[in-house]
Every structure is written in structure tokens, then in C-alpha cells.
Write an enzyme that holds these catalytic residues in place. Sequence first.
Site, PDB file in Angstrom:
ATOM      1  N   ASP A  81      41.658  32.208  39.656  1.00 37.21           N
ATOM      2  CA  ASP A  81      42.179  33.529  39.294  1.00 37.21           C
ATOM      3  C   ASP A  81      41.006  34.495  39.310  1.00 37.21           C
ATOM      4  OD1 ASP A  81      44.088  35.453  38.330  1.00 37.21           O
ATOM      5  OD2 ASP A  81      43.279  35.201  36.316  1.00 37.21           O
ATOM      6  N   SER A  82      41.304  35.767  39.209  1.00 34.26           N
ATOM      7  CA  SER A  82      40.241  36.760  39.140  1.00 34.26           C
ATOM      8  C   SER A  82      39.578  36.797  37.765  1.00 34.26           C
ATOM      9  CB  SER A  82      40.788  38.152  39.483  1.00 34.26           C
ATOM     10  OG  SER A  82      41.808  38.512  38.566  1.00 34.26           O
ATOM     11  N   CYS A  88      46.238  33.858  40.746  1.00 39.24           N
ATOM     12  CA  CYS A  88      46.204  35.326  40.750  1.00 39.24           C
ATOM     13  C   CYS A  88      47.326  35.864  41.636  1.00 39.24           C
ATOM     14  CB  CYS A  88      44.847  35.788  41.278  1.00 39.24           C
ATOM     15  SG  CYS A  88      44.692  37.556  41.550  1.00 39.24           S
ATOM     16  N   GLU A 118      43.481  41.577  27.369  1.00 33.99           N
ATOM     17  CA  GLU A 118      42.095  41.134  27.261  1.00 33.99           C
ATOM     18  C   GLU A 118      41.405  41.674  26.016  1.00 33.99           C
ATOM     19  OE1 GLU A 118      40.031  41.599  30.974  1.00 33.99           O
ATOM     20  OE2 GLU A 118      41.210  39.976  31.876  1.00 33.99           O
ATOM     21  N   CYS A 154      52.122  39.139  37.079  1.00 35.37           N
ATOM     22  CA  CYS A 154      50.689  39.143  36.781  1.00 35.37           C
ATOM     23  C   CYS A 154      50.461  38.074  35.727  1.00 35.37           C
ATOM     24  CB  CYS A 154      50.218  40.503  36.271  1.00 35.37           C
ATOM     25  SG  CYS A 154      48.494  40.522  35.714  1.00 35.37           S
ATOM     26  N   HIS A 193      48.487  37.835  33.309  1.00 38.90           N
ATOM     27  CA  HIS A 193      48.284  38.314  31.938  1.00 38.90           C
ATOM     28  C   HIS A 193      49.603  38.613  31.217  1.00 38.90           C
ATOM     29  CE1 HIS A 193      44.204  38.984  33.433  1.00 38.90           C
ATOM     30  NE2 HIS A 193      43.804  39.238  32.209  1.00 38.90           N
TER      31      HIS A 193
END
Length: 263
Positions: free
Chosen positions: A6-7, A69, A149, A181, A183
Amino acid sequence: MIGIFDSGVGGLTVVKEIFKYLPEYQIIYFGDTARLPYGTKGAGFVQKYSAKITNWLLDRKAKIIIIACHTASSWASVSLKNKFKKIPIFEMISAGAKDAAVLTKNGKIGIIGTPGTIKSRAFENKVLKINPDAKIYTAACSLFVPLVEMGFVEGDVTKKVIEEYLSPLKGKGIDTLVLACTHYPLLEKEIKNFMGVGVNIVNPAESLAKDLKNYFESNPKIEKQLKRGAAHQFYFSDEPYNLEKISQLCFGKIIKVKIKDPF
């Protein structure tokens, strides 16, 4: 091992689902925190580093690659599958799109993700291949990632941002919403509360984990090549921001990581 990249830290939500559905297999994870976010980068950049990371994971004995990702899934999955023809490669688009196309009753589907994912139209196109009559409504929710985050997965600020982004989709009468996404599943509780009980929430990480489990059952030769046990490896190319919070949210504990930028 199962190689996952993932990024950044968002892909840990994919690891969470892999642990849930396939707890016996070792994973090696790479989060490219030195170059995040991928969601605002161009296709060429994402393809370049996705290939580099895939090579790195394969050098460390990964037998299967998961592109955790969504942006890399959108921009790089085809090029990776062409480059690494002998390696099973799974991405976030196919399984989630299939679940969304099947779950909808009124044919109105919302897709939310980073600007890169939404711009690529990869999810949208995949859903329409399965259900050509579906009406797709999209939104790039750029503030969702920093909210997660920073640890703001609930509360007044988070509710306000969710309302700002999702009100237009709610107004369209969608009955299915794809969290495109990695997240976003950490905001799922507040998203559900805002969208209401009549809206199906599709977490592509869970969709992928189920598909991977089915793949193993159908391909025992590949499944037997994978290592078992809990000796999981987590690498990041730079110090991940607020890792302890994200780790607690995903796994209920703090994971041990190694910081290494091989590129």
C-alpha cells in the site's frame, strides 16, 4: 508468504481482513510512506513504484501479491499482471465491484475514494461491466485519509466532514456505497450512521479476502507453497504517522515494524 503493499498504513485494513478469513498464513507488508499519498500522483509514478515494490516482495519469497492500495489497483494492476505473468496478483477493484453490483436493489451505487481512484473510473467501469444498468455516483473524499491518520475516526469533526462529502450521494438515493480507499473502513461506523440502515456498505478489503480464500480452495498447489504461522513482517519506507493508533484500530495491539526504503 502473502505479499501486500500500500502507499502507507491504510492497507493494514486489508491485512485485518486477511487475518480474519485466512489467519493461518504469513504475510509480508510494505507501506510506501516515503512517497505517499499515491492518490494525488500520476499513473506513471504509481506504476513505476508498484513494480518496484512487487519485485521487492517477490525477492522476499512472496508467492502471491495483493495490491492493497486502491489507486495502485486502478492505475497499476494491468501493468503488474502483464509484467509478472506467473504470479497471482489480486487488486482491490474486482471483488468490491462485484459485491456492489450484486448487492444493489435499486441500481444506484455510490463510490468514494481518493482523487486518483475516482479519476481513473476503474471501479465505475468494473461495476458497469457487471451491471450495465447501474447508475454510478462518485465522490473524491480527500480529507478522509488525514482524518484517519490523525486518529479522528469518530466525533463531531469527523461527522461534519462525512456529511459534507456524502450528502450529495445520499441525496441521489443510493442503496449501496463502496469504500474505495483502504483508510475508509476505519470510518465505517460514522459513515453507516450518516447514510442510514437502508444503505449497503461495501468494504473491498473484505470482498478481496473472501475471494482470496475461494482462490486457495480452488488452487491447492499454490496454497501449499505459502508459509504458515504468525511470523508476519511489516515494512515501511519511512516512519509511518500515527501507526500506534491505526494498529490498535485494526488489530487491537501495536505491531512491530521495520523502516526500510529500498528504492
